[in-house]
Each structure stands twice: as C-alpha cells, then as structure tokens.
Design a protein around this motif. Structure first.
Motif, PDB file in Angstrom:
ATOM      1  N   CYS A 167       0.114  15.738   4.114  1.00  0.00           N
ATOM      2  CA  CYS A 167       0.089  14.849   2.952  1.00  0.00           C
ATOM      3  C   CYS A 167      -0.336  15.632   1.715  1.00  0.00           C
ATOM      4  O   CYS A 167      -1.087  16.598   1.805  1.00  0.00           O
ATOM      5  CB  CYS A 167      -0.833  13.660   3.187  1.00  0.00           C
ATOM      6  N   LEU A 182       6.151  12.037  -1.739  1.00  0.00           N
ATOM      7  CA  LEU A 182       6.405  11.313  -0.497  1.00  0.00           C
ATOM      8  C   LEU A 182       7.675  11.812   0.173  1.00  0.00           C
ATOM      9  O   LEU A 182       7.731  12.017   1.371  1.00  0.00           O
ATOM     10  CB  LEU A 182       6.522   9.811  -0.777  1.00  0.00           C
ATOM     11  N   SER A 192       2.877   8.932   9.667  1.00  0.00           N
ATOM     12  CA  SER A 192       3.254   8.740   8.271  1.00  0.00           C
ATOM     13  C   SER A 192       3.942   7.392   8.082  1.00  0.00           C
ATOM     14  O   SER A 192       3.747   6.728   7.058  1.00  0.00           O
ATOM     15  CB  SER A 192       4.166   9.878   7.797  1.00  0.00           C
ATOM     16  N   GLN A 193       4.720   6.969   9.068  1.00  0.00           N
ATOM     17  CA  GLN A 193       5.378   5.663   8.971  1.00  0.00           C
ATOM     18  C   GLN A 193       4.356   4.538   9.064  1.00  0.00           C
ATOM     19  O   GLN A 193       4.434   3.545   8.331  1.00  0.00           O
ATOM     20  CB  GLN A 193       6.430   5.531  10.087  1.00  0.00           C
ATOM     21  N   LYS A 196       2.495   4.377   5.752  1.00  0.00           N
ATOM     22  CA  LYS A 196       3.307   3.779   4.683  1.00  0.00           C
ATOM     23  C   LYS A 196       3.287   2.258   4.790  1.00  0.00           C
ATOM     24  O   LYS A 196       3.205   1.552   3.786  1.00  0.00           O
ATOM     25  CB  LYS A 196       4.740   4.303   4.755  1.00  0.00           C
ATOM     26  N   ARG A 197       3.363   1.771   6.028  1.00  0.00           N
ATOM     27  CA  ARG A 197       3.296   0.318   6.217  1.00  0.00           C
ATOM     28  C   ARG A 197       1.926  -0.208   5.812  1.00  0.00           C
ATOM     29  O   ARG A 197       1.813  -1.254   5.153  1.00  0.00           O
ATOM     30  CB  ARG A 197       3.601  -0.031   7.681  1.00  0.00           C
ATOM     31  N   GLN A 199      -0.098   1.124   3.655  1.00  0.00           N
ATOM     32  CA  GLN A 199      -0.184   1.174   2.200  1.00  0.00           C
ATOM     33  C   GLN A 199       0.536  -0.011   1.562  1.00  0.00           C
ATOM     34  O   GLN A 199       0.077  -0.561   0.557  1.00  0.00           O
ATOM     35  CB  GLN A 199       0.383   2.499   1.690  1.00  0.00           C
ATOM     36  N   SER A 200       1.665  -0.404   2.144  1.00  0.00           N
ATOM     37  CA  SER A 200       2.384  -1.574   1.623  1.00  0.00           C
ATOM     38  C   SER A 200       1.557  -2.844   1.817  1.00  0.00           C
ATOM     39  O   SER A 200       1.502  -3.709   0.936  1.00  0.00           O
ATOM     40  CB  SER A 200       3.741  -1.712   2.339  1.00  0.00           C
ATOM     41  N   TRP A 227      -4.414   6.276  -1.608  1.00  0.00           N
ATOM     42  CA  TRP A 227      -3.685   7.504  -1.289  1.00  0.00           C
ATOM     43  C   TRP A 227      -4.377   8.187  -0.113  1.00  0.00           C
ATOM     44  O   TRP A 227      -5.606   8.196  -0.015  1.00  0.00           O
ATOM     45  CB  TRP A 227      -3.667   8.439  -2.486  1.00  0.00           C
TER      46      TRP A 227
END
Length: 331
Positions: A167, A182, A192-193, A196-197, A199-200, A227
């Motif tokens: 990262c 990204l 990482s997936q 990302k979820r 973070q959403s 982050w």
C-alpha cells in the motif's frame, strides 16, 4: 510519515526527507538556493550508495532509507518490496503479528479526481475521532481485524489479512489524487479487496455520522474515510539505537505545498544540522548523510583519513564538485 515521529537526538547519521521535491515550484527554485554548508560538506564526503526509484513508488525514498537504517528488513535480511515496509508492526510489542495503520482522512471529491487529506493536516481531535473509531470497530471485527485507538489520527489494525499487503504511504498520497496509487498496487492480494470494501463501508458510515454534522456546521473538513499504510509483519523490532537524525520541517512544508516554508527550512537545516555534521567531519569523526527526494535517495559518508584517502580527497577538491543544487536536482 509511516514511522512514528522520532526524537531529534544528535546522531552521526543525518537523514533528510524531501531534500528535493518533484513539484515544478520546487524545481524552479533549486538553482537560486544558497547552501554553503551543504556544498562544503559534500566536498568532504564520498557518495557511498544510491537508491534509485521513481515518483510513483508506493514507499517514498526517505522511508526506504529509514527502514534500512533501523534494520527493518525481511527475515532473510533483504529489504521489503515496494509498499510493504511493516511500520505498524515494527513499532508494536508484537512485531511478528500482521498490522497496519488506519488513518482517518478527508477525501476531497473534484470533477474528475479524488484528493486525500490526512486528518493530521487539519487538527482532528479525540472528541471527533473517537466516535468514528467506535463506529468502525465492529465492522473491522467482522472481517477479522482488531482495531486499537492510539491517537485521533492513527488507529492500529491487526489481523492476518494485513500480511503481505502492498500500500502507498501517506507521504505519497497526501494532498494528491488517490486513483493512481490504488490502480498501481502491484499485488493482487485478497486483503486489498477486503479493505476496499471496508473503506467503502466506512465512507457510508462516516457520511451520516453526527460527528460530521458537527464538523460541517463548524466549516471543518468532514472525515469520510480512512487510508491504510505501513502494513505487514516484521521479523524484529527496529534498532532504535541506530536511529538517524530526521528533521521534519522540510517534509511538512513539502506535503503542504508551501515552497517558501520549504526553502526557509532548508536554509535553517544548512545553518544547523549540516553545519554540525561538517564540523564533526573536520574533527575526523565518522558521519553519514542521506539526502532523499521523491525519486531517489543518496547516502554519503566521511572519507577515511589515511594518506591515500587524503590524497584522493585533495585531488577531488582540485577538480571541483557539483554545486549543492545539482545534487538536490538529481534526487
């Protein structure tokens, strides 16, 4: 910076983050810099090592140099791959446990880009950070991540999903468009997936949180995400007795894009730390200087004072050396 701020104790190794920067405003002022101490010091030192890189590496040159100085390396003694220096784990009581920093941020959405502003740039305090942390914690727990509150702007995450994750550091993305950082992640990592979820989910969770209503009413930047940086596990804790002296004023000014302050900080550095290093060199003491830009880092060391070395140094001085700004420009 990925590592926690370090005490500015005297050290024979001076490591300078953002001694140069890639911004056109910085490059334009280099030729006009007056750095007599640095110029004289470089004439006394030998270039020992160059760490080449590029503007879009996930780890900044000063972070790579700092990790090397502290002995933060892989179990086999080799350096960590780009974006995988495990700063969070290294600065913990359990360095072999995969960890990362979660930093609350304001993502500023423009017409065609999203820019990241870390919370430490706009004074987030515990009163606003703690409720957001408490709201996010159960979501992290569901994904096997334990979240620990260390400060308003730094939350520690622990979990196996953080092992081997690449990262971009905050020093890379601060004040910049995040999309490229990204997209350029070299690892196709399951973690990482998941992150990302997460973070959403945090974006939606924070957006409707009462804390942000209060911040909007006070015309403060809202916290609409976090982050991830400094992820992974470390073989050993950092060798703090080998910690270099790392002035932070240049870095702070560069991350703000305040080039007048950056120039003033460099002049101050020349008159203080650089002068002290030059005086130590003149006394025959071993010293080390690492200059870091946004692409490369160069490490300079004092010359051995044997007869052959003195003759070689005298010959070098007769030939002349590059002006200091040329060295900075090359970083």
């Amino acid at each position: 910076m990925s590592a926690p701020p370090m005490a500015l104790e005297p050290s024979p190794h001076l490591l300078v983050p953002f001694a140069s920067a890639s911004a056109p405003e910085c490059q334009a002022m280099l030729k006009a810099l007056k750095l007599p101490q640095l110029e004289a010091l470089l004439a006394e030192l030998v270039l020992e090592h160059t760490d080449p890189g590029h503007d879009h590496s996930l780890s900044a040159p000063h972070e790579r140099a700092q990790a090397q100085a502290l002995g933060i390396v892989q179990a086999d003694g080799t350096v960590f791959p780009d974006g995988q220096i495990p700063w969070a784990a290294a600065y913990s009581e359990t360095p072999t446990t995969p960890q990362a920093w979660f930093t609350p941020c304001h993502f500023q959405v423009g017409m065609d880009q999203v820019t990241l502003l870390p919370a430490d740039q706009f004074g987030l305090d515990d009163a606003h950070a703690r409720p957001l942390f408490d709201a996010l914690t159960p979501y992290c727990r569901e994904d096997g991540i334990t979240l620990t509150y260390e400060s308003a702007t730094r939350w520690r995450a622990s979990g196996d999903v953080l092992k081997g994750l690449a990262c971009a550091s905050l020093d890379r993305v601060s004040g910049r468009t995040v999309d490229g950082w990204l997209a350029d992640n070299p690892l196709q990592h399951a973690g990482s997936q998941l992150l990302k979820r997460l973070q959403s989910e945090a974006q939606m969770l924070f957006y409707t949180h009462p804390v942000n209503d209060t911040r909007e009413a006070a015309r403060q930047p809202i916290i609409n995400g976090f982050w991830v940086s400094g992820a992974g596990a470390a073989a050993v804790a950092p060798a703090t007795d080998a910690a270099p002296t790392m002035p932070d004023a240049l870095r702070q000014a560069a991350l703000r894009g305040d080039w007048a302050a950056w120039q003033a900080a460099l002049a101050e550095l020349d008159a203080t730390h650089i002068r002290a290093l030059r005086e130590a060199t003149r006394r025959g003491e071993p010293v080390m200087l690492t200059l870091c830009g946004e692409r490369h880092a160069q490490r300079w060391t004092s010359v051995r004072r044997g007869a052959v070395a003195r003759l070689g140094q005298r010959f070098k001085n007769l030939l002349g050396s590059n002006p200091a700004w040329k060295v900075l420009e090359s970083l």
